[in-house]
Design a protein around this motif. Sequence first.
Motif, PDB file in Angstrom:
ATOM      1  N   VAL A   1       8.169   4.673   0.265  1.00 34.96           N
ATOM      2  CA  VAL A   1       7.033   5.513  -0.135  1.00 34.96           C
ATOM      3  C   VAL A   1       5.833   4.618  -0.433  1.00 34.96           C
ATOM      4  CG1 VAL A   1       6.155   7.117  -1.869  1.00 34.96           C
ATOM      5  CG2 VAL A   1       8.519   7.310  -1.091  1.00 34.96           C
ATOM      6  N   ARG A   2       4.657   5.051   0.050  1.00 34.52           N
ATOM      7  CA  ARG A   2       3.404   4.402  -0.307  1.00 34.52           C
ATOM      8  C   ARG A   2       2.511   5.438  -0.971  1.00 34.52           C
ATOM      9  NH1 ARG A   2       1.927   2.948   4.223  1.00 34.52           N
ATOM     10  NH2 ARG A   2       2.511   0.743   4.223  1.00 34.52           N
ATOM     11  N   VAL A   3       2.073   5.133  -2.191  1.00 31.80           N
ATOM     12  CA  VAL A   3       1.173   6.024  -2.928  1.00 31.80           C
ATOM     13  C   VAL A   3      -0.186   5.349  -3.031  1.00 31.80           C
ATOM     14  CG1 VAL A   3       0.754   7.260  -5.076  1.00 31.80           C
ATOM     15  CG2 VAL A   3       3.090   7.000  -4.237  1.00 31.80           C
ATOM     16  N   THR A   4      -1.226   6.052  -2.586  1.00 27.12           N
ATOM     17  CA  THR A   4      -2.584   5.504  -2.603  1.00 27.12           C
ATOM     18  C   THR A   4      -3.478   6.346  -3.510  1.00 27.12           C
ATOM     19  OG1 THR A   4      -2.329   4.731  -0.322  1.00 27.12           O
ATOM     20  CG2 THR A   4      -4.574   4.828  -1.205  1.00 27.12           C
ATOM     21  N   HIS A   5      -4.176   5.669  -4.416  1.00 24.47           N
ATOM     22  CA  HIS A   5      -5.179   6.352  -5.238  1.00 24.47           C
ATOM     23  C   HIS A   5      -6.486   6.280  -4.465  1.00 24.47           C
ATOM     24  CE1 HIS A   5      -8.060   6.648  -8.762  1.00 24.47           C
ATOM     25  NE2 HIS A   5      -7.304   7.727  -8.903  1.00 24.47           N
ATOM     26  N   ILE A   6      -6.894   7.398  -3.886  1.00 22.94           N
ATOM     27  CA  ILE A   6      -8.001   7.420  -2.929  1.00 22.94           C
ATOM     28  C   ILE A   6      -9.319   6.910  -3.518  1.00 22.94           C
ATOM     29  CG2 ILE A   6      -9.363   8.919  -1.414  1.00 22.94           C
ATOM     30  CD1 ILE A   6      -6.826  10.695  -1.189  1.00 22.94           C
ATOM     31  N   PRO A   7      -9.707   7.315  -4.729  1.00 24.49           N
ATOM     32  CA  PRO A   7     -11.020   6.865  -5.243  1.00 24.49           C
ATOM     33  C   PRO A   7     -11.147   5.345  -5.378  1.00 24.49           C
ATOM     34  CG  PRO A   7     -10.233   8.753  -6.496  1.00 24.49           C
ATOM     35  CD  PRO A   7      -9.097   8.311  -5.636  1.00 24.49           C
ATOM     36  N   THR A   8     -10.072   4.663  -5.773  1.00 18.78           N
ATOM     37  CA  THR A   8     -10.153   3.217  -5.979  1.00 18.78           C
ATOM     38  C   THR A   8      -9.574   2.420  -4.816  1.00 18.78           C
ATOM     39  OG1 THR A   8      -8.023   3.162  -7.132  1.00 18.78           O
ATOM     40  CG2 THR A   8     -10.014   3.442  -8.478  1.00 18.78           C
ATOM     41  N   GLY A   9      -8.788   3.099  -3.955  1.00 19.31           N
ATOM     42  CA  GLY A   9      -8.153   2.401  -2.844  1.00 19.31           C
ATOM     43  C   GLY A   9      -6.911   1.631  -3.237  1.00 19.31           C
ATOM     44  N   ILE A  10      -6.473   1.742  -4.489  1.00 18.02           N
ATOM     45  CA  ILE A  10      -5.265   1.042  -4.923  1.00 18.02           C
ATOM     46  C   ILE A  10      -4.041   1.712  -4.297  1.00 18.02           C
ATOM     47  CG2 ILE A  10      -3.796   0.488  -6.894  1.00 18.02           C
ATOM     48  CD1 ILE A  10      -6.280   0.258  -8.586  1.00 18.02           C
ATOM     49  N   ALA A  11      -3.190   0.917  -3.661  1.00 23.91           N
ATOM     50  CA  ALA A  11      -1.993   1.440  -3.009  1.00 23.91           C
ATOM     51  C   ALA A  11      -0.762   0.700  -3.523  1.00 23.91           C
ATOM     52  CB  ALA A  11      -2.098   1.286  -1.499  1.00 23.91           C
ATOM     53  N   VAL A  12       0.329   1.437  -3.694  1.00 25.87           N
ATOM     54  CA  VAL A  12       1.602   0.851  -4.117  1.00 25.87           C
ATOM     55  C   VAL A  12       2.675   1.333  -3.162  1.00 25.87           C
ATOM     56  CG1 VAL A  12       3.314   0.674  -5.948  1.00 25.87           C
ATOM     57  CG2 VAL A  12       0.881   0.828  -6.533  1.00 25.87           C
ATOM     58  N   ALA A  13       3.377   0.399  -2.543  1.00 32.43           N
ATOM     59  CA  ALA A  13       4.454   0.734  -1.613  1.00 32.43           C
ATOM     60  C   ALA A  13       5.778   0.244  -2.185  1.00 32.43           C
ATOM     61  CB  ALA A  13       4.209   0.098  -0.250  1.00 32.43           C
ATOM     62  N   ILE A  14       6.780   1.128  -2.226  1.00 33.37           N
ATOM     63  CA  ILE A  14       8.095   0.788  -2.762  1.00 33.37           C
ATOM     64  C   ILE A  14       9.168   1.231  -1.776  1.00 33.37           C
ATOM     65  CG2 ILE A  14       9.769   1.185  -4.623  1.00 33.37           C
ATOM     66  CD1 ILE A  14       7.428  -0.471  -5.519  1.00 33.37           C
ATOM     67  N   GLN A  15      10.125   0.337  -1.498  1.00 32.66           N
ATOM     68  CA  GLN A  15      11.224   0.685  -0.604  1.00 32.66           C
ATOM     69  C   GLN A  15      12.553   0.162  -1.126  1.00 32.66           C
ATOM     70  OE1 GLN A  15      10.345  -1.172   3.165  1.00 32.66           O
ATOM     71  NE2 GLN A  15      10.812  -3.227   2.411  1.00 32.66           N
ATOM     72  N   ASN A  16      12.570  -0.215  -2.400  1.00 35.52           N
ATOM     73  CA  ASN A  16      13.747  -0.887  -2.939  1.00 35.52           C
ATOM     74  C   ASN A  16      14.910   0.064  -3.190  1.00 35.52           C
ATOM     75  OD1 ASN A  16      14.827  -3.453  -3.924  1.00 35.52           O
ATOM     76  ND2 ASN A  16      14.891  -2.464  -5.916  1.00 35.52           N
ATOM     77  N   GLU A  17      14.592   1.298  -3.627  1.00 33.12           N
ATOM     78  CA  GLU A  17      15.651   2.260  -3.954  1.00 33.12           C
ATOM     79  C   GLU A  17      16.101   3.025  -2.711  1.00 33.12           C
ATOM     80  OE1 GLU A  17      16.839   2.125  -6.836  1.00 33.12           O
ATOM     81  OE2 GLU A  17      15.260   1.172  -8.036  1.00 33.12           O
ATOM     82  N   ARG A  18      17.315   3.560  -2.765  1.00 34.25           N
ATOM     83  CA  ARG A  18      17.819   4.344  -1.639  1.00 34.25           C
ATOM     84  C   ARG A  18      17.176   5.727  -1.591  1.00 34.25           C
ATOM     85  NH1 ARG A  18      22.550   2.445   0.751  1.00 34.25           N
ATOM     86  NH2 ARG A  18      23.396   0.577  -0.222  1.00 34.25           N
ATOM     87  N   SER A  19      16.795   6.242  -2.756  1.00 31.76           N
ATOM     88  CA  SER A  19      16.247   7.586  -2.832  1.00 31.76           C
ATOM     89  C   SER A  19      14.737   7.573  -2.667  1.00 31.76           C
ATOM     90  CB  SER A  19      16.624   8.226  -4.171  1.00 31.76           C
ATOM     91  OG  SER A  19      15.790   9.313  -4.481  1.00 31.76           O
ATOM     92  N   GLN A  20      14.225   8.490  -1.825  1.00 33.11           N
ATOM     93  CA  GLN A  20      12.782   8.640  -1.658  1.00 33.11           C
ATOM     94  C   GLN A  20      12.134   9.042  -2.979  1.00 33.11           C
ATOM     95  OE1 GLN A  20      10.121  11.969   0.445  1.00 33.11           O
ATOM     96  NE2 GLN A  20      11.466  10.919   1.885  1.00 33.11           N
ATOM     97  N   LEU A  21      12.803   9.909  -3.738  1.00 31.27           N
ATOM     98  CA  LEU A  21      12.278  10.365  -5.022  1.00 31.27           C
ATOM     99  C   LEU A  21      12.168   9.206  -6.006  1.00 31.27           C
ATOM    100  CD1 LEU A  21      11.343  12.658  -6.852  1.00 31.27           C
ATOM    101  CD2 LEU A  21      13.732  13.077  -7.457  1.00 31.27           C
ATOM    102  N   GLN A  22      13.203   8.347  -6.031  1.00 34.98           N
ATOM    103  CA  GLN A  22      13.170   7.186  -6.923  1.00 34.98           C
ATOM    104  C   GLN A  22      12.023   6.249  -6.562  1.00 34.98           C
ATOM    105  OE1 GLN A  22      17.366   6.029  -6.275  1.00 34.98           O
ATOM    106  NE2 GLN A  22      17.582   6.016  -8.488  1.00 34.98           N
TER     107      GLN A  22
END
Length: 362
Positions: free
Chosen positions: A255-276
């Motif tokens: 999952v990659r979550v991007t805060h559009i106004p600031t352009g800050i993005a965080v990508a996580i793939q460590n957990e098996r669950s998409q929700l996690q």
Amino acid sequence: MDDLKQQTLDLQAETEAAAERLDVDTMVQHKLKLDEKMAKPDFWKDSTKAQVIVKQHAKLEKRIHPWLELQKDIDMLIELYELGDDTMRADLSGQLNELVLRLAQLKEDLKFTGPYDDHDVILSIYAGAGGTDAQDWAHMLLRMYTRWAEANHCDVKIIDESAGDEAGIKSVTVEISGVEFLFGRLKGERGVHRLVRLSPFNADKLRQTSFAKVDILPKVDRPEDLEIDDKDLRIDVYRSGGHGGQSVNTTDSAVRVTHIPTGIAVAIQNERSQLQNKETALTILRSKLIALQMEQHKDKLSELKGPSQANEWGSQIRSYVLHPYKQVKDLRTKYETSDAEGVLEGGIDPLIEAYLDYTIGQ
């Protein structure tokens, strides 16, 4: 006025000034509000929320109680002085010395007056200029902080990691938790760390300079601590390419979550669950936004500007020299030591204390 009484009155004034600086009264009011919530009959109806409140209450109680007890004992000492004869007053000298020591210990709390100093930490390390040597340097820093955390009885959890091409790591993000004032202690580690050594990855064994950036964030895992408008978020789901076994590599769990106004993005793939992965990414995003708020001194998310990576890379804070001599020097506090190996094995407490003393003096 007797010297002993004057010393006691001076101690009383010093204690009140320290408690005011720490804002003990506000913490007491906050605790009283939590007392009211905990006294309600339906308090445990939502057990998850209740446990968070109980944890907050215990943390406040632990921090407030010693200050209130010290103030009470000083008041009692003054009363005893007024009531006692000369023999009793002589005995009070030992009690005064004990109270002076208690205040000295409590004043350590004054180093941690930031709004998030008592939070756990999200620590990220990024290899910079220097190729394989820089990636190895990033791994050495990870080992340094892990050793420090273990020595201080902290828990360390790797959230995300990108391995180096030949050795070391390109980047890593870990969560450190388990003791008081973690963010307060480690926040001074944020910045660019410079290594000078004879590179084991250089065929000519030449001296090489490498860089790695360390980012320290307070872990903000409660959505109510920072409300983000859903319309300001873009959430992308993609196939994980990291470690974790066959099921990870065949599931769209990253999952990659991007805060559009600031352009800050965080990508996580460590957990098996998409929700996690989504929850972890949102926690880190909240932490990044709060850190940006503190840096830019803004009250509202709408007022934030995107961070400047170029400026961050210019913020060199410390040099570690392993050749031709051994020295670790902090460029802000001017603290230096020749025990470079000890520092790299996790012995960073003197550097941390020097930074805390430095910030108090600012």
